[in-house]
Design a protein around this motif. Structure first.
Motif, PDB file in Angstrom:
ATOM      1  N   LEU A  78      27.528  48.562  52.264  1.00  0.00           N
ATOM      2  CA  LEU A  78      26.640  47.897  51.326  1.00  0.00           C
ATOM      3  C   LEU A  78      26.710  46.389  51.502  1.00  0.00           C
ATOM      4  O   LEU A  78      27.777  45.816  51.697  1.00  0.00           O
ATOM      5  N   VAL A  79      25.562  45.733  51.429  1.00  0.00           N
ATOM      6  CA  VAL A  79      25.501  44.287  51.523  1.00  0.00           C
ATOM      7  C   VAL A  79      25.810  43.693  50.159  1.00  0.00           C
ATOM      8  O   VAL A  79      25.248  44.109  49.147  1.00  0.00           O
ATOM      9  N   LEU A  80      26.702  42.706  50.125  1.00  0.00           N
ATOM     10  CA  LEU A  80      27.048  42.072  48.862  1.00  0.00           C
ATOM     11  C   LEU A  80      25.893  41.204  48.388  1.00  0.00           C
ATOM     12  O   LEU A  80      25.289  40.473  49.167  1.00  0.00           O
ATOM     13  N   GLY A  81      25.596  41.295  47.101  1.00  0.00           N
ATOM     14  CA  GLY A  81      24.505  40.531  46.521  1.00  0.00           C
ATOM     15  C   GLY A  81      24.739  40.317  45.041  1.00  0.00           C
ATOM     16  O   GLY A  81      25.842  40.519  44.524  1.00  0.00           O
ATOM     17  N   LYS A  82      23.684  39.931  44.316  1.00  0.00           N
ATOM     18  CA  LYS A  82      23.850  39.597  42.905  1.00  0.00           C
ATOM     19  C   LYS A  82      24.175  40.812  42.043  1.00  0.00           C
ATOM     20  O   LYS A  82      24.642  40.656  40.914  1.00  0.00           O
ATOM     21  N   LEU A  83      23.922  42.021  42.560  1.00  0.00           N
ATOM     22  CA  LEU A  83      24.246  43.235  41.807  1.00  0.00           C
ATOM     23  C   LEU A  83      25.647  43.759  42.128  1.00  0.00           C
ATOM     24  O   LEU A  83      26.102  44.718  41.522  1.00  0.00           O
ATOM     25  N   SER A  84      26.325  43.127  43.079  1.00  0.00           N
ATOM     26  CA  SER A  84      27.674  43.569  43.458  1.00  0.00           C
ATOM     27  C   SER A  84      28.680  43.163  42.395  1.00  0.00           C
ATOM     28  O   SER A  84      28.596  42.078  41.815  1.00  0.00           O
ATOM     29  N   GLY A  85      29.638  44.027  42.157  1.00  0.00           N
ATOM     30  CA  GLY A  85      30.645  43.758  41.147  1.00  0.00           C
ATOM     31  C   GLY A  85      31.941  43.237  41.736  1.00  0.00           C
ATOM     32  O   GLY A  85      32.070  43.018  42.936  1.00  0.00           O
ATOM     33  N   ARG A  86      32.926  43.053  40.861  1.00  0.00           N
ATOM     34  CA  ARG A  86      34.218  42.515  41.263  1.00  0.00           C
ATOM     35  C   ARG A  86      34.929  43.416  42.271  1.00  0.00           C
ATOM     36  O   ARG A  86      35.548  42.931  43.225  1.00  0.00           O
ATOM     37  N   LYS A  87      34.811  44.720  42.076  1.00  0.00           N
ATOM     38  CA  LYS A  87      35.514  45.654  42.968  1.00  0.00           C
ATOM     39  C   LYS A  87      34.978  45.550  44.396  1.00  0.00           C
ATOM     40  O   LYS A  87      35.754  45.568  45.366  1.00  0.00           O
ATOM     41  N   ALA A  88      33.658  45.442  44.533  1.00  0.00           N
ATOM     42  CA  ALA A  88      33.065  45.316  45.866  1.00  0.00           C
ATOM     43  C   ALA A  88      33.505  44.022  46.531  1.00  0.00           C
ATOM     44  O   ALA A  88      33.784  43.988  47.739  1.00  0.00           O
ATOM     45  N   LEU A  89      33.590  42.942  45.759  1.00  0.00           N
ATOM     46  CA  LEU A  89      34.024  41.663  46.294  1.00  0.00           C
ATOM     47  C   LEU A  89      35.478  41.734  46.742  1.00  0.00           C
ATOM     48  O   LEU A  89      35.822  41.276  47.842  1.00  0.00           O
ATOM     49  N   VAL A  90      36.326  42.315  45.910  1.00  0.00           N
ATOM     50  CA  VAL A  90      37.750  42.429  46.249  1.00  0.00           C
ATOM     51  C   VAL A  90      37.937  43.252  47.515  1.00  0.00           C
ATOM     52  O   VAL A  90      38.734  42.903  48.389  1.00  0.00           O
ATOM     53  N   THR A  91      37.178  44.350  47.631  1.00  0.00           N
ATOM     54  CA  THR A  91      37.290  45.208  48.809  1.00  0.00           C
ATOM     55  C   THR A  91      36.953  44.454  50.085  1.00  0.00           C
ATOM     56  O   THR A  91      37.678  44.524  51.085  1.00  0.00           O
ATOM     57  N   ARG A  92      35.849  43.691  50.054  1.00  0.00           N
ATOM     58  CA  ARG A  92      35.453  42.959  51.261  1.00  0.00           C
ATOM     59  C   ARG A  92      36.429  41.832  51.569  1.00  0.00           C
ATOM     60  O   ARG A  92      36.738  41.569  52.735  1.00  0.00           O
ATOM     61  N   LEU A  93      36.943  41.156  50.561  1.00  0.00           N
ATOM     62  CA  LEU A  93      37.917  40.096  50.785  1.00  0.00           C
ATOM     63  C   LEU A  93      39.190  40.652  51.404  1.00  0.00           C
ATOM     64  O   LEU A  93      39.786  40.033  52.300  1.00  0.00           O
ATOM     65  N   GLN A  94      39.612  41.829  50.954  1.00  0.00           N
ATOM     66  CA  GLN A  94      40.795  42.461  51.538  1.00  0.00           C
ATOM     67  C   GLN A  94      40.552  42.841  52.993  1.00  0.00           C
ATOM     68  O   GLN A  94      41.446  42.713  53.836  1.00  0.00           O
ATOM     69  N   GLN A  95      39.340  43.296  53.294  1.00  0.00           N
ATOM     70  CA  GLN A  95      39.008  43.646  54.668  1.00  0.00           C
ATOM     71  C   GLN A  95      39.000  42.419  55.572  1.00  0.00           C
ATOM     72  O   GLN A  95      39.244  42.516  56.773  1.00  0.00           O
ATOM     73  N   LEU A  96      38.731  41.253  54.974  1.00  0.00           N
ATOM     74  CA  LEU A  96      38.748  40.002  55.722  1.00  0.00           C
ATOM     75  C   LEU A  96      40.138  39.375  55.751  1.00  0.00           C
ATOM     76  O   LEU A  96      40.341  38.343  56.391  1.00  0.00           O
ATOM     77  N   GLY A  97      41.094  40.005  55.060  1.00  0.00           N
ATOM     78  CA  GLY A  97      42.472  39.529  55.094  1.00  0.00           C
ATOM     79  C   GLY A  97      42.889  38.661  53.931  1.00  0.00           C
ATOM     80  O   GLY A  97      43.946  38.027  53.960  1.00  0.00           O
ATOM     81  N   PHE A  98      42.091  38.608  52.856  1.00  0.00           N
ATOM     82  CA  PHE A  98      42.411  37.786  51.699  1.00  0.00           C
ATOM     83  C   PHE A  98      43.010  38.634  50.588  1.00  0.00           C
ATOM     84  O   PHE A  98      42.421  39.635  50.179  1.00  0.00           O
ATOM     85  N   GLU A  99      44.183  38.225  50.115  1.00  0.00           N
ATOM     86  CA  GLU A  99      44.804  38.844  48.944  1.00  0.00           C
ATOM     87  C   GLU A  99      44.942  37.750  47.894  1.00  0.00           C
ATOM     88  O   GLU A  99      45.863  36.944  47.925  1.00  0.00           O
ATOM     89  N   LEU A 100      44.009  37.709  46.955  1.00  0.00           N
ATOM     90  CA  LEU A 100      43.967  36.623  45.979  1.00  0.00           C
ATOM     91  C   LEU A 100      44.705  36.993  44.702  1.00  0.00           C
ATOM     92  O   LEU A 100      44.733  38.152  44.297  1.00  0.00           O
ATOM     93  N   GLN A 101      45.293  35.971  44.083  1.00  0.00           N
ATOM     94  CA  GLN A 101      45.898  36.151  42.770  1.00  0.00           C
ATOM     95  C   GLN A 101      44.793  36.288  41.726  1.00  0.00           C
ATOM     96  O   GLN A 101      43.652  35.861  41.951  1.00  0.00           O
ATOM     97  N   PRO A 102      45.091  36.902  40.574  1.00  0.00           N
ATOM     98  CA  PRO A 102      44.064  37.119  39.542  1.00  0.00           C
ATOM     99  C   PRO A 102      43.316  35.846  39.158  1.00  0.00           C
ATOM    100  O   PRO A 102      42.094  35.865  38.986  1.00  0.00           O
ATOM    101  N   GLU A 103      44.043  34.713  39.051  1.00  0.00           N
ATOM    102  CA  GLU A 103      43.385  33.465  38.674  1.00  0.00           C
ATOM    103  C   GLU A 103      42.427  33.005  39.771  1.00  0.00           C
ATOM    104  O   GLU A 103      41.301  32.570  39.504  1.00  0.00           O
TER     105      GLU A 103
END
Length: 264
Positions: free
Chosen positions: A14-39
């Motif tokens: 799925l392409v990320l867009g304005k209807l994408s939620g937090r879970k979709a964003l977190v998943t793609r960031l993890q796939q790119l190697g980013f592990e962000l803190q909650p803040e």
């Protein structure tokens, strides 16, 4: 024709867009190697929603990189200001490059190569001084007859990856359409009626993305190292306090023993 041929990254799913939620964003960031803190994630998610509302197309991986760094305007580190080439059948191809650096100062370099494009890329390397390996180079150019003004701009696509000392910062991301691990590469595009100018712009675009990535990796590494040092120092301090307490207790016990013997 594959997406990579025209400088796009194949992400699938799925392409990320304005209807994408937090879970979709977190998943793609993890796939790119980013592990962000909650803040950090809260701030990135707010910027993500704001950008998604403004863009008609989907959010790309480069957009996500800009969101994580917190400043998309820093993408341009080096900018082409001048390019002159001398080449022919009897001479050595030579290129003179002028680049505006991150500090706003224009620097000039000259280099020779096996061809005008090779000379231009080497001249750029003399100024930017970032170890990178050229992985792919594509050119699309069309000519419509021999009439004046019939030439359209050539579009050049360049793909690079970290090399030399920067290989320690190589990153492996996940392709969502296959779930496979792939080495991180950086793609840039340039367009101009002059092929050498288009190639130089494409190469600079890819280098700017690589530089931004390396700065992000180093900043995060420094932050983690600082936290580890602080934690280690706290642990050492705690151990010293405990050892001091034990020693003081032992000395107190020995003193009490000597006083008891004296009384006897």
């Amino acid at each position: 024709m594959s997406p990579e041929t025209i400088g796009l990254e194949r992400t699938g799913g799925l392409v990320l867009g304005k209807l994408s939620g937090r879970k979709a964003l977190v998943t793609r960031l993890q796939q790119l190697g980013f592990e962000l803190q909650p803040e950090e994630l809260n701030e990135v998610f707010q910027r993500f929603k704001s950008l998604a509302d403004k863009k008609k197309t989907g959010i790309t991986d480069d957009d996500l990189l800009g969101l994580v760094t917190g400043d998309r305007d820093e993408a341009v580190q080096w900018e082409l200001t001048d390019l002159q080439v001398v080449h022919g059948t009897l001479g050595i191809p030579t290129c003179r490059i002028g680049l505006k650096g991150p500090d706003g100062i224009i620097r000039v370099s000259e280099s020779v190569g096996t061809g005008p494009v090779d000379a231009a890329l080497k001249a750029i390397n003399n100024l930017v001084q970032v170890d990178a390996e050229l992985m792919d180079y594509n050119v699309n150019a069309c000519y419509n007859g021999m009439a004046e003004g019939s030439q359209v701009p050539a579009t050049t696509t360049v793909t690079i990856r970290p090399a030399g000392a920067n290989k320690q910062h190589e990153h492996v991301s996940t392709e969502t359409y296959r779930g496979a691990k792939v080495q991180r590469t950086f793609t840039g595009q340039g367009a101009d009626e002059d092929l050498v100018v288009a190639s130089a712009r494409a190469y600079l675009s890819a280098l700017n993305k690589l530089i931004k990535w390396l700065n992000l990796i180093r900043a995060r590494s420094s932050s983690i190292a600082s936290l580890e040092f602080s934690s280690k120092w706290s642990s050492i301090s705690g151990d010293c306090i405990c050892e001091g307490f034990k020693l003081e207790k032992q000395e107190t016990g020995m003193e009490e023993g000597r006083l008891a013997g004296a009384r006897r």
